[in-house]
Design an enzyme around this catalytic site. Structure first.
Site, PDB file in Angstrom:
ATOM      1  N   HIS A 202      -9.421   1.060   5.285  1.00  0.00           N
ATOM      2  CA  HIS A 202      -8.125   1.301   5.923  1.00  0.00           C
ATOM      3  C   HIS A 202      -8.305   2.275   7.093  1.00  0.00           C
ATOM      4  O   HIS A 202      -9.080   3.228   7.004  1.00  0.00           O
ATOM      5  CB  HIS A 202      -7.126   1.864   4.907  1.00  0.00           C
ATOM      6  CG  HIS A 202      -5.717   1.814   5.411  1.00  0.00           C
ATOM      7  ND1 HIS A 202      -5.238   2.737   6.321  1.00  0.00           N
ATOM      8  CD2 HIS A 202      -4.706   0.948   5.177  1.00  0.00           C
ATOM      9  CE1 HIS A 202      -3.979   2.428   6.613  1.00  0.00           C
ATOM     10  NE2 HIS A 202      -3.632   1.349   5.932  1.00  0.00           N
TER      11      HIS A 202
ATOM     12  N   SER B  65       3.867  -1.882  10.458  1.00  0.00           N
ATOM     13  CA  SER B  65       5.314  -1.884  10.687  1.00  0.00           C
ATOM     14  C   SER B  65       5.959  -3.231  10.376  1.00  0.00           C
ATOM     15  O   SER B  65       6.891  -3.661  11.055  1.00  0.00           O
ATOM     16  CB  SER B  65       5.635  -1.437  12.115  1.00  0.00           C
ATOM     17  OG  SER B  65       5.202  -0.102  12.320  1.00  0.00           O
TER      18      SER B  65
ATOM     19  N   ASN C 172       0.873  -1.184   0.000  1.00  0.00           N
ATOM     20  CA  ASN C 172       0.000   0.000   0.000  1.00  0.00           C
ATOM     21  C   ASN C 172       0.905   1.228   0.000  1.00  0.00           C
ATOM     22  O   ASN C 172       1.516   1.550   1.012  1.00  0.00           O
ATOM     23  CB  ASN C 172      -0.887  -0.040   1.255  1.00  0.00           C
ATOM     24  CG  ASN C 172      -1.735   1.212   1.400  1.00  0.00           C
ATOM     25  OD1 ASN C 172      -1.765   2.059   0.497  1.00  0.00           O
ATOM     26  ND2 ASN C 172      -2.411   1.326   2.528  1.00  0.00           N
ATOM     27  N   TRP C 173       0.964   1.894  -1.147  1.00  0.00           N
ATOM     28  CA  TRP C 173       1.897   3.030  -1.276  1.00  0.00           C
ATOM     29  C   TRP C 173       1.339   4.297  -0.649  1.00  0.00           C
ATOM     30  O   TRP C 173       2.001   5.337  -0.632  1.00  0.00           O
ATOM     31  CB  TRP C 173       2.234   3.259  -2.750  1.00  0.00           C
ATOM     32  CG  TRP C 173       2.928   2.092  -3.409  1.00  0.00           C
ATOM     33  CD1 TRP C 173       3.359   0.931  -2.794  1.00  0.00           C
ATOM     34  CD2 TRP C 173       3.270   1.945  -4.792  1.00  0.00           C
ATOM     35  NE1 TRP C 173       3.941   0.085  -3.717  1.00  0.00           N
ATOM     36  CE2 TRP C 173       3.899   0.685  -4.953  1.00  0.00           C
ATOM     37  CE3 TRP C 173       3.097   2.753  -5.918  1.00  0.00           C
ATOM     38  CZ2 TRP C 173       4.354   0.228  -6.191  1.00  0.00           C
ATOM     39  CZ3 TRP C 173       3.555   2.297  -7.149  1.00  0.00           C
ATOM     40  CH2 TRP C 173       4.182   1.053  -7.279  1.00  0.00           C
ATOM     41  N   LYS C 174       0.084   4.260  -0.216  1.00  0.00           N
ATOM     42  CA  LYS C 174      -0.551   5.416   0.426  1.00  0.00           C
ATOM     43  C   LYS C 174      -0.372   6.659  -0.465  1.00  0.00           C
ATOM     44  O   LYS C 174      -0.374   6.534  -1.681  1.00  0.00           O
ATOM     45  CB  LYS C 174      -0.013   5.601   1.845  1.00  0.00           C
ATOM     46  CG  LYS C 174      -0.162   4.299   2.653  1.00  0.00           C
ATOM     47  CD  LYS C 174       0.099   4.453   4.116  1.00  0.00           C
ATOM     48  CE  LYS C 174      -0.107   3.118   4.818  1.00  0.00           C
ATOM     49  NZ  LYS C 174       0.079   3.190   6.263  1.00  0.00           N
TER      50      LYS C 174
ATOM     51  N   GLY D 266       3.010  -1.093   4.278  1.00  0.00           N
ATOM     52  CA  GLY D 266       3.031   0.332   3.964  1.00  0.00           C
ATOM     53  C   GLY D 266       4.444   0.785   3.650  1.00  0.00           C
ATOM     54  O   GLY D 266       4.958   0.596   2.549  1.00  0.00           O
ATOM     55  N   GLY D 267       5.116   1.359   4.654  1.00  0.00           N
ATOM     56  CA  GLY D 267       6.436   1.956   4.468  1.00  0.00           C
ATOM     57  C   GLY D 267       7.415   1.100   3.679  1.00  0.00           C
ATOM     58  O   GLY D 267       8.057   1.583   2.730  1.00  0.00           O
TER      59      GLY D 267
ATOM     60  N   GLU E 209      -4.910  -4.871  10.726  1.00  0.00           N
ATOM     61  CA  GLU E 209      -3.908  -3.819  10.898  1.00  0.00           C
ATOM     62  C   GLU E 209      -4.172  -3.113  12.217  1.00  0.00           C
ATOM     63  O   GLU E 209      -4.977  -2.156  12.257  1.00  0.00           O
ATOM     64  CB  GLU E 209      -4.000  -2.818   9.743  1.00  0.00           C
ATOM     65  CG  GLU E 209      -3.696  -3.437   8.392  1.00  0.00           C
ATOM     66  CD  GLU E 209      -3.129  -2.407   7.409  1.00  0.00           C
ATOM     67  OE1 GLU E 209      -2.189  -2.768   6.707  1.00  0.00           O
ATOM     68  OE2 GLU E 209      -3.596  -1.255   7.372  1.00  0.00           O
TER      69      GLU E 209
ATOM     70  N   GLY F 286       2.805   2.416  10.835  1.00  0.00           N
ATOM     71  CA  GLY F 286       3.746   3.511  10.675  1.00  0.00           C
ATOM     72  C   GLY F 286       4.433   3.940  11.964  1.00  0.00           C
ATOM     73  O   GLY F 286       5.040   4.997  12.031  1.00  0.00           O
TER      74      GLY F 286
ATOM     75  N   GLU G 245      -6.608   4.667   8.103  1.00  0.00           N
ATOM     76  CA  GLU G 245      -6.373   6.085   7.797  1.00  0.00           C
ATOM     77  C   GLU G 245      -7.608   6.706   7.152  1.00  0.00           C
ATOM     78  O   GLU G 245      -7.902   7.881   7.376  1.00  0.00           O
ATOM     79  CB  GLU G 245      -5.131   6.216   6.902  1.00  0.00           C
ATOM     80  CG  GLU G 245      -3.865   5.945   7.716  1.00  0.00           C
ATOM     81  CD  GLU G 245      -2.704   5.364   6.927  1.00  0.00           C
ATOM     82  OE1 GLU G 245      -2.753   5.348   5.690  1.00  0.00           O
ATOM     83  OE2 GLU G 245      -1.744   4.899   7.582  1.00  0.00           O
TER      84      GLU G 245
HETATM   85  P1  13P Z   1       3.247   0.437   7.693  1.00  0.00           P
HETATM   86  O1  13P Z   1       3.791  -0.848   7.110  1.00  0.00           O
HETATM   87  O2  13P Z   1       3.940   1.654   7.177  1.00  0.00           O
HETATM   88  O3  13P Z   1       3.136   0.383   9.175  1.00  0.00           O
HETATM   89  O4  13P Z   1       1.737   0.568   7.129  1.00  0.00           O
HETATM   90  C1  13P Z   1       0.884  -0.504   7.243  1.00  0.00           C
HETATM   91  C2  13P Z   1      -0.333  -0.167   6.488  1.00  0.00           C
HETATM   92  O5  13P Z   1      -1.102   0.687   6.870  1.00  0.00           O
HETATM   93  C3  13P Z   1      -0.560  -0.880   5.222  1.00  0.00           C
HETATM   94  O6  13P Z   1      -1.851  -0.646   4.746  1.00  0.00           O
END
Ligand code: 13P
Length: 257
Positions: free
Chosen positions: A93, A210, A8-10, A231-232, A165, A171, A95
């Site tokens: 998600h 993470s 997920n590149w957000k 994510g990251g 999640e 994050g 967020e």
């Molecule tokens: P991180 O891997 O950056 O913690 O993000 C997880 C995430 O929200 C994937 O959708």
């Protein structure tokens, strides 16, 4: 059990960066037994679909609208995504729950729209830190699953993927311990079967929060973890591909290879 690694590149990358990242993932040697997805921002979806077209990598959007069309300024529908070759979509998600008022009642419509269209829905659930500390994590996740997924027809469950999640792990550099992850993933599997019947048994349940090459092996090896929503670490092709390799090793070990 299916094993999936989804990036997920957000709200990151630009067009050139997205294409370069997608290409690096697409040309990597295929990791046996691992389904790989990437989820770039909306404006780069079509270019990323093209960059992945000669590979098994599938492209996901990060959200969608439940209606096929209409007066919904700023929204993007499932048929629109399908028309450019997008095959999957993340919904619910944390967020989007936090910043865009997304809730499970709305997410339920999105999941239905995606599955009815033959797309993959990656449904995210997970508790806040305060909820875990109050011992309410099962209640919270159980309610999320029930509201968003109840009533889905058995014949569409092949398109459903659940991602656990925990909000406190996203994050933050703080991951769920293997015990916490396994315990919650086992609970989610039980709830899926309770809500949706035995056809829900094979639904993949991914871990997200993470997840990095240095902690992935113990998470992906857990019996009820079917891979990760990353994510990251998905923004770095080297790290993401290392995660794919770790997932592939877990698949091989499960198969006793
Ligand atoms: P991180 O891997 O950056 O913690 O993000 C997880 C995430 O929200 C994937 O959708």
């Amino acid at each position: 059990m299916r094993t999936i690694l989804a990036g997920n590149w957000k709200m990151h990358t630009d067009r050139a960066g997205a294409v370069a990242l997608a290409r690096a993932v697409a040309i990597a040697e295929r990791a046996a037994g691992v389904e790989v997805l990437v989820a770039p921002p909306f404006p780069f979806l079509e270019a990323v679909v093209a960059a992945c077209s000669d590979s098994a990598v599938r492209v996901a959007a990060q959200t969608c609208h439940a209606e096929a069309q209409g007066a919904y300024t700023g929204e993007v529908s499932v048929p629109m995504l399908q028309s450019i070759g997008v095959q999957a979509c993340i919904v619910g998600h944390s967020e989007r729950r936090r910043y865009d008022g997304e809730n499970d009642a709305r997410v339920a419509y999105k999941v239905k729209a995606l599955l009815s269209a033959g797309m993959t829905a990656i449904y995210c659930c997970g508790e806040e830190l305060s909820e875990r500390e109050a011992g309410r994590h099962h209640v919270v996740v159980g309610e999320q699953l029930a509201t968003a997924l109840k009533g889905l027809p058995a014949e569409q469950l092949g398109g459903l993927v659940v991602a656990y999640e925990p909000v406190w792990a996203i994050g933050t550099g703080r991951t769920a311990t293997p015990e916490q992850a396994q315990e919650m993933h086992g609970f989610i599997r039980e709830q899926l079967v309770r809500l949706l019947g035995p056809a829900a048994e094979p639904v993949p349940v991914l871990y997200g929060g993470s997840c990095k090459p240095d902690n992935a092996a113990e998470l992906f090896a857990l019996p009820d973890v079917s891979g990760g929503l990353i994510g990251g670490a998905s923004l770095d092709a080297g790290q993401f591909l290392e995660l794919v390799r770790i997932a592939a090793r877990c698949v091989a070990e499960r198969r006793g290879v």
